[in-house]
Design a protein around this motif. Structure first.
Motif: not given
Length: 118
Positions: A68-74, A89-97
């Motif tokens: 959560q701290s590095k990637k943000g919300p899913m 699955y390709l999953t998008e996070f707030e700060n990365t994929s």
């Protein structure tokens, strides 16, 4: 005749015990909601007994906190491909994929849950 009967029985069992794409999508929604709510207990309870024995509730809490701290919300997840007893699955996070690898048991418990760099 026995071979045909055996084949039909085998195919029937495969169909009745295999998970559908909808089962995986539903589980991803559950994991995403729990991840974003930081609900380690809900994620842990969706694990198979074998996965619970190797990935304890404390490890789930640590995993959630660090990610959560590095990637943000899913965010959203898009199906990429099938692999042996799991789907990617390709999953998008707030700060990365990331690539989410998800495996389900016949009773729809998570047998594999891995995040890999994309």
């Amino acid at each position: 005749m026995k071979k045909i009967l055996s084949l039909i029985l085998f195919l029937f069992l495969q169909i009745s015990f295999s998970q559908t794409q909808e089962d995986y999508q539903q589980k991803i929604i559950e994991v995403t909601d729990a991840y974003n709510a930081k609900d380690a207990g809900k994620i842990f309870n969706s694990f198979s007994p074998q996965l619970q024995s190797t990935f304890t509730i404390e490890k789930v809490k640590q995993f959630l906190s660090e990610n959560q701290s590095k990637k943000g919300p899913m965010g959203t997840s898009s199906f990429l491909l099938d692999e042996d007893k799991a789907k990617r699955y390709l999953t998008e996070f707030e700060n990365t994929s990331m690539i989410l690898i998800l495996g389900l048991s016949p009773d729809k418990k998570i047998t594999k849950l891995i995040l890999e760099d994309y």
